[in-house]
Design a protein around this motif. Structure first.
Motif, mmCIF file in Angstrom:
data_model
loop_
_atom_site.group_PDB
_atom_site.id
_atom_site.type_symbol
_atom_site.label_atom_id
_atom_site.label_comp_id
_atom_site.label_asym_id
_atom_site.label_seq_id
_atom_site.Cartn_x
_atom_site.Cartn_y
_atom_site.Cartn_z
ATOM 1 N N TYR A 297 0.828 -1.216 0.000
ATOM 2 C CA TYR A 297 0.000 0.000 0.000
ATOM 3 C C TYR A 297 0.861 1.265 0.000
ATOM 4 O O TYR A 297 0.517 2.253 -0.642
ATOM 5 C CB TYR A 297 -0.927 -0.011 1.220
ATOM 6 C CG TYR A 297 -1.809 1.205 1.349
ATOM 7 C CD1 TYR A 297 -2.709 1.544 0.349
ATOM 8 C CD2 TYR A 297 -1.728 2.019 2.489
ATOM 9 C CE1 TYR A 297 -3.525 2.674 0.474
ATOM 10 C CE2 TYR A 297 -2.536 3.141 2.618
ATOM 11 C CZ TYR A 297 -3.430 3.463 1.610
ATOM 12 O OH TYR A 297 -4.219 4.573 1.740
ATOM 13 N N TYR A 298 1.982 1.230 0.701
ATOM 14 C CA TYR A 298 2.823 2.426 0.785
ATOM 15 C C TYR A 298 3.850 2.529 -0.336
ATOM 16 O O TYR A 298 4.690 3.417 -0.332
ATOM 17 C CB TYR A 298 3.473 2.545 2.168
ATOM 18 C CG TYR A 298 2.445 2.914 3.214
ATOM 19 C CD1 TYR A 298 1.835 4.166 3.187
ATOM 20 C CD2 TYR A 298 2.032 2.004 4.185
ATOM 21 C CE1 TYR A 298 0.859 4.509 4.112
ATOM 22 C CE2 TYR A 298 1.057 2.343 5.118
ATOM 23 C CZ TYR A 298 0.476 3.597 5.071
ATOM 24 O OH TYR A 298 -0.489 3.934 5.984
ATOM 25 N N THR A 299 3.825 1.616 -1.330
ATOM 26 C CA THR A 299 4.641 1.810 -2.526
ATOM 27 C C THR A 299 3.891 2.783 -3.448
ATOM 28 O O THR A 299 2.708 3.066 -3.227
ATOM 29 C CB THR A 299 4.873 0.495 -3.307
ATOM 30 O OG1 THR A 299 3.595 0.016 -3.764
ATOM 31 C CG2 THR A 299 5.553 -0.561 -2.454
ATOM 32 N N GLU A 300 4.597 3.251 -4.500
ATOM 33 C CA GLU A 300 3.962 4.189 -5.428
ATOM 34 C C GLU A 300 2.750 3.533 -6.093
ATOM 35 O O GLU A 300 1.681 4.153 -6.213
ATOM 36 C CB GLU A 300 4.990 4.631 -6.466
ATOM 37 C CG GLU A 300 4.663 5.986 -7.049
ATOM 38 C CD GLU A 300 5.637 6.371 -8.153
ATOM 39 O OE1 GLU A 300 6.843 6.074 -8.009
ATOM 40 O OE2 GLU A 300 5.173 6.946 -9.160
ATOM 41 N N ALA A 301 2.910 2.274 -6.504
ATOM 42 C CA ALA A 301 1.812 1.550 -7.165
ATOM 43 C C ALA A 301 0.621 1.412 -6.219
ATOM 44 O O ALA A 301 -0.534 1.608 -6.619
ATOM 45 C CB ALA A 301 2.291 0.179 -7.613
ATOM 46 N N GLY A 302 0.898 1.115 -4.966
ATOM 47 C CA GLY A 302 -0.162 0.951 -3.970
ATOM 48 C C GLY A 302 -0.907 2.252 -3.729
ATOM 49 O O GLY A 302 -2.132 2.266 -3.572
ATOM 50 N N GLN A 303 -0.177 3.353 -3.679
ATOM 51 C CA GLN A 303 -0.793 4.660 -3.432
ATOM 52 C C GLN A 303 -1.650 5.105 -4.619
ATOM 53 O O GLN A 303 -2.643 5.779 -4.443
ATOM 54 C CB GLN A 303 0.289 5.709 -3.144
ATOM 55 C CG GLN A 303 0.973 5.509 -1.795
ATOM 56 C CD GLN A 303 0.053 5.809 -0.630
ATOM 57 O OE1 GLN A 303 -0.396 6.929 -0.442
ATOM 58 N NE2 GLN A 303 -0.249 4.794 0.177
ATOM 59 N N LYS A 304 -1.233 4.706 -5.816
ATOM 60 C CA LYS A 304 -1.970 5.113 -7.019
ATOM 61 C C LYS A 304 -3.220 4.277 -7.238
ATOM 62 O O LYS A 304 -4.164 4.715 -7.889
ATOM 63 C CB LYS A 304 -1.064 4.957 -8.246
ATOM 64 C CG LYS A 304 -0.210 6.181 -8.525
ATOM 65 C CD LYS A 304 0.231 6.197 -9.988
ATOM 66 C CE LYS A 304 1.421 7.110 -10.182
ATOM 67 N NZ LYS A 304 2.553 6.429 -10.830
ATOM 68 N N SER A 305 -3.224 3.055 -6.720
ATOM 69 C CA SER A 305 -4.294 2.115 -7.034
ATOM 70 C C SER A 305 -5.631 2.542 -6.423
ATOM 71 O O SER A 305 -5.695 2.931 -5.261
ATOM 72 C CB SER A 305 -3.909 0.732 -6.495
ATOM 73 O OG SER A 305 -4.985 -0.152 -6.658
ATOM 74 N N PRO A 306 -6.731 2.476 -7.201
ATOM 75 C CA PRO A 306 -8.044 2.803 -6.637
ATOM 76 C C PRO A 306 -8.495 1.771 -5.604
ATOM 77 O O PRO A 306 -9.305 2.063 -4.736
ATOM 78 C CB PRO A 306 -8.967 2.792 -7.855
ATOM 79 C CG PRO A 306 -8.255 2.029 -8.908
ATOM 80 C CD PRO A 306 -6.789 2.142 -8.616
ATOM 81 N N SER A 307 -7.987 0.550 -5.687
ATOM 82 C CA SER A 307 -8.254 -0.430 -4.648
ATOM 83 C C SER A 307 -7.011 -1.275 -4.415
ATOM 84 O O SER A 307 -6.789 -2.300 -5.067
ATOM 85 C CB SER A 307 -9.435 -1.322 -5.023
ATOM 86 O OG SER A 307 -9.532 -2.365 -4.066
ATOM 87 N N ALA A 308 -6.192 -0.807 -3.471
ATOM 88 C CA ALA A 308 -4.897 -1.455 -3.228
ATOM 89 C C ALA A 308 -5.079 -2.922 -2.826
ATOM 90 O O ALA A 308 -4.312 -3.789 -3.250
ATOM 91 C CB ALA A 308 -4.143 -0.702 -2.140
#
Ligand SMILES: O=C(O)CCC(=O)C(=O)O
Ligand SMILES: [Fe+2]
Length: 315
Positions: A297-308
């Motif tokens: 969740y705290y990676t860039e991909a996780g932060q960008k995702s609408p549903s991590a």
């Protein structure tokens, strides 16, 4: 956005419950209200009178004292886990700062953080934080027991309760000093099990309905906002809603709030029990470790995702 909403959260009264004496009519009635509110909103306002007024009043004094400390002092509480120590000075949310207190229901744990912040000690702070948190763990446990009972999951109660720790996060949102509404905290879903929020009289919290409307939460001094996080949403296989919420600020006054978070322990695998999986409710998430999920969740991909969570372990 911005228009006055007439919607409000369901209000559920816990003050007539005797917490020790099992399945009374009152228990059954409150339980069915809890289940309905969490299915529909993932959130409700709880009237709960077990936190003495002296503790609630002392709490906001303690928070002011804490956030008035110099930044360098607050930064002494750094934590290995993201969002567990001091958080603040973020350009996206300039009004926001917070301090996480792990195991806030245990006096020694709180006092260790107190001594970091006030080397000379601050007994009032430790006692206030610990007793406030301890009282609220009762509400957390009642709500979770009701949830498990209403979903036919009673047999998992001990395992479920033993699989979590409590974090108290205390927060300050500066008033933006303007009549325009400014972002206090970005919209998100909580990642834990159950969150219980408390605040001073400055409104700001908004919870989104399933239809996408924002409800402004306006709790009274003896009510707490109870909310479901993604880990519980996954464990009950989507039977309860985990709502998006944010904080919006206006005016001059600072908003102080606290959140008691029940959080799965590291290494505990969240796996939906067979009782909540059937043809109408196929399994939504593969079993996962909450701490590893937070890592994503705290990676860039996780932060960008609408549903991590879906991206991390969706089926
Ligand atoms: O300040 C509040 O009322 C909400 C804080 C929140 O949503 C959070 O810390 O997850
Ligand atoms: Fe939240």
């Amino acid at each position: 956005m911005g228009s006055e909403s007439t919607l409000s959260l369901p209000i559920i009264d816990f003050s007539k419950l005797s917490l020790s004496s099992g399945a009374t009519d009152e228990w059954e009635s409150v339980k069915s209200q809890v289940h309905k509110a969490l299915e529909e909103y993932g959130c409700f306002e709880a009237k709960f009178d077990k936190v003495p007024i002296e503790i609630r009043n002392a709490l906001f004094g303690s928070l002011e004292e804490l956030f008035d400390l110099p930044l360098q002092t607050k930064l002494r509480n750094v934590s290995r886990k993201p969002y567990h120590g001091y958080v603040g000075q973020y350009p996206q949310v300039p009004l926001y700062e917070s301090m996480g207190i792990d195991d806030a229901n245990i006096y020694e744990k709180v006092d260790a953080i107190t001594k970091m912040l006030w080397p000379e000690g601050n007994t009032t702070f430790s006692e206030t934080i610990q007793s406030f948190s301890e009282k609220l763990t009762e509400l957390d446990q009642v709500v979770r027991k009701m949830i498990l009972e209403s979903l036919g999951l009673e047999k998992y109660l001990d395992e479920h309760m033993d699989s979590t720790n409590y974090l108290l996060r205390v927060m300050k949102y500066k008033g933006p000093q303007s009549t325009d509404t400014k972002l206090g905290l970005t919209s998100h879903t909580d990642k834990n099990i159950v969150t219980i929020l408390y605040q001073n009289d400055v409104v700001g919290l908004e919870v989104q309905t399933k239809d996408g409307e924002w409800i402004t939460v306006k709790p009274s001094p003896d009510s707490f906002t109870v909310m479901i996080g993604d880990s519980l949403y996954a464990w009950v296989n989507g039977r309860l809603h985990s709502p998006w919420h944010r904080v919006m600020m206006t005016g001059n006054e600072a908003r102080y709030s606290t959140g008691l978070f029940s959080i799965p322990k590291a290494g505990y695998i969240i796996k939906a029990p067979e009782e909540v999986i059937d043809e109408k409710h196929p399994l939504l998430f593969k079993p996962f470790d909450h701490v590893k999920f937070l890592g994503f969740y705290y990676t860039e991909a996780g932060q960008k995702s609408p549903s991590a969570l879906k991206e991390y372990c969706g089926v």
